[in-house]
Design a protein around this motif. Structure first.
Motif, PDB file in Angstrom:
ATOM      1  N   LEU A  77     -11.696 -23.613  48.058  1.00  0.00           N
ATOM      2  CA  LEU A  77     -10.727 -22.902  48.895  1.00  0.00           C
ATOM      3  C   LEU A  77      -9.722 -23.863  49.507  1.00  0.00           C
ATOM      4  O   LEU A  77      -8.550 -23.553  49.635  1.00  0.00           O
TER       5      LEU A  77
ATOM      6  N   GLN B 166      -7.307 -26.466  49.785  1.00  0.00           N
ATOM      7  CA  GLN B 166      -6.330 -27.306  49.103  1.00  0.00           C
ATOM      8  C   GLN B 166      -6.220 -28.662  49.794  1.00  0.00           C
ATOM      9  O   GLN B 166      -5.955 -29.675  49.167  1.00  0.00           O
TER      10      GLN B 166
ATOM     11  N   MET C 191      -5.510 -32.403  48.274  1.00  0.00           N
ATOM     12  CA  MET C 191      -4.268 -33.110  48.569  1.00  0.00           C
ATOM     13  C   MET C 191      -4.505 -34.391  49.363  1.00  0.00           C
ATOM     14  O   MET C 191      -3.693 -35.292  49.358  1.00  0.00           O
TER      15      MET C 191
ATOM     16  N   LEU D 185       0.046 -36.646  54.251  1.00  0.00           N
ATOM     17  CA  LEU D 185       0.277 -36.644  55.699  1.00  0.00           C
ATOM     18  C   LEU D 185       1.066 -37.866  56.152  1.00  0.00           C
ATOM     19  O   LEU D 185       0.790 -38.983  55.737  1.00  0.00           O
TER      20      LEU D 185
ATOM     21  N   MET E 126      -8.264 -23.311  58.699  1.00  0.00           N
ATOM     22  CA  MET E 126      -7.519 -22.073  58.921  1.00  0.00           C
ATOM     23  C   MET E 126      -7.839 -21.043  57.830  1.00  0.00           C
ATOM     24  O   MET E 126      -7.995 -19.851  58.103  1.00  0.00           O
ATOM     25  N   GLU E 127      -7.989 -21.512  56.586  1.00  0.00           N
ATOM     26  CA  GLU E 127      -8.243 -20.571  55.487  1.00  0.00           C
ATOM     27  C   GLU E 127      -9.598 -19.886  55.642  1.00  0.00           C
ATOM     28  O   GLU E 127      -9.779 -18.759  55.199  1.00  0.00           O
TER      29      GLU E 127
ATOM     30  N   GLU F 259       6.524 -33.063  61.202  1.00  0.00           N
ATOM     31  CA  GLU F 259       6.810 -33.028  59.762  1.00  0.00           C
ATOM     32  C   GLU F 259       5.568 -32.591  58.984  1.00  0.00           C
ATOM     33  O   GLU F 259       5.654 -31.825  58.023  1.00  0.00           O
ATOM     34  N   ASP F 260       4.383 -33.076  59.434  1.00  0.00           N
ATOM     35  CA  ASP F 260       3.140 -32.653  58.776  1.00  0.00           C
ATOM     36  C   ASP F 260       2.892 -31.159  58.953  1.00  0.00           C
ATOM     37  O   ASP F 260       2.311 -30.504  58.091  1.00  0.00           O
ATOM     38  N   ARG F 261       3.310 -30.607  60.080  1.00  0.00           N
ATOM     39  CA  ARG F 261       3.133 -29.160  60.324  1.00  0.00           C
ATOM     40  C   ARG F 261       3.870 -28.361  59.241  1.00  0.00           C
ATOM     41  O   ARG F 261       3.367 -27.343  58.760  1.00  0.00           O
TER      42      ARG F 261
ATOM     43  N   THR G 130       4.386 -29.418  56.226  1.00  0.00           N
ATOM     44  CA  THR G 130       3.584 -29.593  55.005  1.00  0.00           C
ATOM     45  C   THR G 130       2.351 -28.677  55.018  1.00  0.00           C
ATOM     46  O   THR G 130       2.003 -28.090  53.994  1.00  0.00           O
ATOM     47  N   PHE G 131       1.691 -28.556  56.187  1.00  0.00           N
ATOM     48  CA  PHE G 131       0.523 -27.646  56.282  1.00  0.00           C
ATOM     49  C   PHE G 131       0.925 -26.258  55.787  1.00  0.00           C
ATOM     50  O   PHE G 131       0.279 -25.670  54.933  1.00  0.00           O
TER      51      PHE G 131
ATOM     52  N   ASP H  91       2.852 -26.260  52.006  1.00  0.00           N
ATOM     53  CA  ASP H  91       2.171 -26.812  50.830  1.00  0.00           C
ATOM     54  C   ASP H  91       0.658 -26.654  50.872  1.00  0.00           C
ATOM     55  O   ASP H  91       0.063 -26.134  49.945  1.00  0.00           O
ATOM     56  N   ILE H  92       0.036 -27.122  51.967  1.00  0.00           N
ATOM     57  CA  ILE H  92      -1.430 -27.204  51.970  1.00  0.00           C
ATOM     58  C   ILE H  92      -2.073 -25.824  52.051  1.00  0.00           C
ATOM     59  O   ILE H  92      -3.048 -25.541  51.369  1.00  0.00           O
ATOM     60  N   TRP H  93      -1.535 -24.953  52.881  1.00  0.00           N
ATOM     61  CA  TRP H  93      -2.163 -23.637  53.072  1.00  0.00           C
ATOM     62  C   TRP H  93      -1.602 -22.563  52.146  1.00  0.00           C
ATOM     63  O   TRP H  93      -2.100 -21.427  52.161  1.00  0.00           O
TER      64      TRP H  93
ATOM     65  N   THR I 266      -3.512 -19.270  50.568  1.00  0.00           N
ATOM     66  CA  THR I 266      -4.932 -19.176  50.956  1.00  0.00           C
ATOM     67  C   THR I 266      -5.185 -18.181  52.073  1.00  0.00           C
ATOM     68  O   THR I 266      -6.328 -17.995  52.454  1.00  0.00           O
TER      69      THR I 266
ATOM     70  N   VAL J 213      -1.221 -19.369  61.597  1.00  0.00           N
ATOM     71  CA  VAL J 213      -0.673 -20.156  60.489  1.00  0.00           C
ATOM     72  C   VAL J 213       0.589 -20.873  60.960  1.00  0.00           C
ATOM     73  O   VAL J 213       0.745 -22.077  60.781  1.00  0.00           O
TER      74      VAL J 213
END
Lengths: 391, 165
Positions: free
Chosen positions: A206, A208, A212, A246, A330-331, B69-71, B73-74, B77-79, B82, B162
Motif C-alpha cells: 500500500l 508508496q 520511494m 525528500l 495516511m493511506e 516542498e516535501d508536503r 511531494t507527499f 507523488d507519494i500518496w 492511495t 491529505v
C-alpha cells in the motif's frame, strides 16, 4: 449475556464480514469485551506529570477521570458525581486539586473523597460524606501505562499482558519515563475491529513511501503473546538509504539507541496499538463510538532524559510520520474507511499471507504476515460465543 | 511602496483568498507559491487543545522551506492513488492585522473548511479554527506567507487529512 447467532466458518483464516457491521453484535461486544474481562490502556502517567493534573477519557461510552492527586499518586475514577451521576469534569485535561459538581455543589478532593456538600442535614438520616467518594473502576499501571478494567473477574494485569510485557516495556523506552509531546485525535468511519485488524502485511504494497524512500521491510518477527492474540512486532530498523525524494531527510532519520530492534509494535486486544518507529514513541488510545465509528487519540512522547535537540527531533518526526496525516500512515486511515464499506457485502474476509494450514492456529509469524491476526480472531470468536462450523 | 491600511487590508485578503483557492483547487505548487522563498518559511497545523496545554505536536509540522516542498511531494507523488479523495471549500475571514516592522506583518483570520468525499457526496465540516500568520512584504509590496499556523478548534478530526488546512 445475550446469545447472538453468527455462523463462523470452519477455517481459522476466514472472518465473516457480518461481524464488522451488525449492530446487535456491536451491542454484545460492548457487554462481553469492553465491559468484560479485558484491560484497556486509557492513559500514560506522563500525560499527568504534576500533582493535580488530570485527563478525561470515555471508554466505550463510560466516562473516566484519570488524575494525579496532591501527593502525586495516580488514581482513576468514574467521571460522574456520587450523588446523582452528573458528569463531574468536562475538560479533556487540566490541573485541579478539587472537583466540584455544579449540579448540587458536591465537592471532591483529588483523592476522590467527598469533602463538601451543602445542607447535608436535609439528607437521609445518618448521611455520612465518607460513604460517598467518587466510584473507581479497577486500574493498574505498567511502566506508566494506566490500564482500566470494568470487570471484577479480569486476571491481574501482568498475567493479562503475558509475553507481551518485554516488548511493551522496551516500547515504553525501557523505563516508562516518558514526556508528553501532544496528541493527534481523529474519528474513523469504521468498525473498531477493522481499525485494529489492518496493520502488517499490507505495508510494502500500500505504502508508496516505502518504495520511494528505498525502505526495505519484512525482516522482523511477529508473535502472539497470550491466548487473547495480543501481537508483538520486533524488527531491525531499516533506515532508508540511497537517493530519497525528500528534501528534509530528518523526517526519516534515526537518532535513537536501539537500532538492533528499532521498530516495535504492541497491539493488545481489543483496541490498543502502540508503536516505536524510528524515534517516534506513539500510544494510541482508541474507543468505539458505535458500530461504525472508532475514535483514536494518538499520543506522542519523548523520553525524560532527552536533550533539547532530541525532543525537537521527536516532535518534528512524530508530527509528520505516523497518524491520520502521516507520511507513512495516511493511506491506512483511508483503508479503514474503505474496508468498512466493503464489509457490507456477503461472505468472509479471507487471510492468506502466512497461513500454512487453514485448520491450525500458529503463534509465530513473519513481520508482514497477515496471519498474525488470526489468534485474536479466535479469541474474539470464543468470547462472543460464536460456534465454529465443523464442515 | 507604502500602502494605506485599506489597500494593505485588501492585499492581505487577496493573500488569504489565494491560499484558499490553491488548496480548494488541490494546486500544491500554487499553495507553495503563497509562501515566502525563505528558509524559515513554515506551515503548522495543530489543535488549539495542544497549543493551550503547551504541547507543540501538530497534525502537520513543516517548519522549513524544505518541508513545505516535501508536503507537495507527499500529496502529488507519494500518496497519489492511495486514498478516497475529497473536495474542500475554505472560508476565511480576516479578523486582525498588525505591522511588526518594515517587511513583516502579523495577521489573524478565522477559517472553516467543508469537505465532500467523492464517493459519499455528503458535505460536512472538516475543521474550524483560526490562522495565525506572519506575512512577508517584499520591496515591490508583494505579500507572501512567512509562516502560518492553522490552529484547529476541531481537536478530533472527522477524517484523515491529505491536504493542508
Amino acid at each position: 449475556m445475550t446469545e447472538i447467532n453468527l455462523s463462523w466458518p470452519k477455517n481459522y483464516n476466514e472472518v465473516p464480514k457480518e461481524a464488522f457491521v451488525r449492530k446487535d453484535i456491536y451491542a454484545e461486544e460492548v457487554k462481553r469485551i469492553f465491559h468484560g474481562t479485558e484491560w484497556h490502556p486509557v492513559a500514560h502517567e506522563s500525560e499527568l506529570p504534576n500533582p493535580g493534573d488530570f485527563k478525561t477519557f470515555r471508554l466505550a461510552g463510560v466516562p473516566l477521570l484519570i488524575g494525579r492527586d496532591v501527593e502525586g499518586v495516580v488514581r482513576v475514577f468514574y467521571n460522574a458525581c456520587s450523588h446523582r451521576g452528573n458528569q463531574l469534569e468536562t475538560a479533556i485535561m487540566g490541573n485541579k486539586t478539587e472537583f466540584e459538581c455544579p449540579y448540587h455543589r458536591w465537592l471532591f478532593d483529588s483523592k476522590g473523597d467527598l469533602v463538601g456538600c451543602p445542607n447535608p442535614r436535609e439528607f437521609l438520616p445518618g448521611f455520612n460524606k465518607a460513604d460517598y467518594p467518587l466510584a473507581q473502576p479497577r486500574f493498574d499501571i505498567y511502566f506508566g501505562l494506566i490500564f482500566v478494567t470494568l470487570s471484577a473477574e479480569t486476571e491481574p494485569l501482568l498475567e493479562y499482558l503475558g509475553d507481551s510485557q518485554n516488548c511493551l516495556r522496551e516500547l515504553l523506552a525501557g523505563d516508562g519515563r516518558l514526556k508528553l509531546l501532544g496528541y493527534q485525535k481523529v474519528r474513523y468511519d469504521t468498525n473498531w475491529k477493522s481499525y485494529t485488524d489492518n496493520d502488517g502485511y499490507h505495508a510494502p504494497l500500500l505504502h508508496q513511501a516505502f518504495k520511494m524512500l528505498n525502505w526495505q521491510g519484512g525482516k522482523g518477527r511477529q508473535y502472539t503473546a497470550t491466548h487473547r492474540g495480543h501481537i508483538c512486532f520486533e524488527s531491525a530498523l531499516s533506515v532508508a538509504t540511497g537517493p530519497s525524494v525528500l528534501k528534509d531527510k530528518s523526517l526519516i532519520e534515526f537518532k535513537g539507541q536501539d537500532p538492533a530492534v528499532g521498530s516495535r509494535i504492541v497491539s493488545l486486544f481489543p483496541t490498543f496499538v502502540s508503536t516505536k518507529h524510528l524515534d517516534v514513541i506513539n500510544l494510541r488510545f482508541a474507543t468505539p463510538i458505535d458500530a461504525e465509528t472508532v475514535e483514536v487519540h494518538y499520543a506522542y512522547f519523548a523520553h525524560q532524559d532527552d536533550d533539547e535537540d532530541m525532543v525537537r527531533h521527536r516532535l518534528r518526526q512524530s508530527s509528520n510520520l505516523l497518524g491520520p496525516c502521516g507520511l507513512i500512515s495516511m493511506e491506512d486511515a483511508s483503508v479503514f474507511h474503505r474496508i468498512h464499506i466493503g464489509n457490507h457485502t456477503p461472505g468472509s474476509a479471507i487471510f492468506q499471507k502466512g497461513v500454512h494450514d487453514p485448520l491450525k492456529l500458529e503463534s509465530e509469524f513473519l513481520q508482514n504476515d497477515e496471519s498474525g491476526n488470526l489468534p485474536r480472531w479466535e479469541y474474539y470468536r470464543s468470547v462472543m460465543g460464536f460456534e465454529r462450523a465443523t464442515v | 511602496m507604502m500602502q494605506t491600511d485599506t489597500s494593505l487590508e485588501a492585499a492581505l485578503n487577496a493573500l488569504l483568498l489565494a491560499d484558499a483557492h490553491a488548496l480548494d483547487s488541490k494546486d500544491m505548487p500554487g499553495w507553495l507559491g503563497n509562501y515566502a522563498d525563505e528558509e524559515a518559511a513554515a506551515y503548522y497545523c495543530r489543535s488549539a487543545e495542544n497549543s493551550e496545554h503547551g504541547l507543540a505536536l501538530g497534525f502537520m509540522y513543516d517548519d522549513c522551506r524544505a518541508r513545505l516542498e516535501d508536503r507537495v511531494t507527499f500529496v502529488n507523488d507519494i500518496w497519489a492513488g492511495t486514498f478516497q479523495d475529497y473536495r474542500t471549500r475554505h472560508f476565511v475571514q480576516l479578523t486582525s492585522f498588525d505591522r511588526v516592522d518594515a517587511t513583516t506583518l502579523e495577521m489573524r483570520s478565522n477559517f472553516s473548511v467543508f469537505m465532500t468525499p467523492k464517493d459519499s457526496g455528503i458535505t460536512q465540516v472538516l475543521a474550524a479554527g483560526q490562522y495565525l500568520d506572519t506575512v512577508r512584504q517584499d520591496k515591490n509590496g508583494e505579500l507572501k506567507l512567512l509562516s502560518r499556523r492553522a490552529e484547529l478548534d476541531t481537536s478530533v478530526l472527522p477524517r484523515y487529512l491529505v491536504y493542508p488546512i
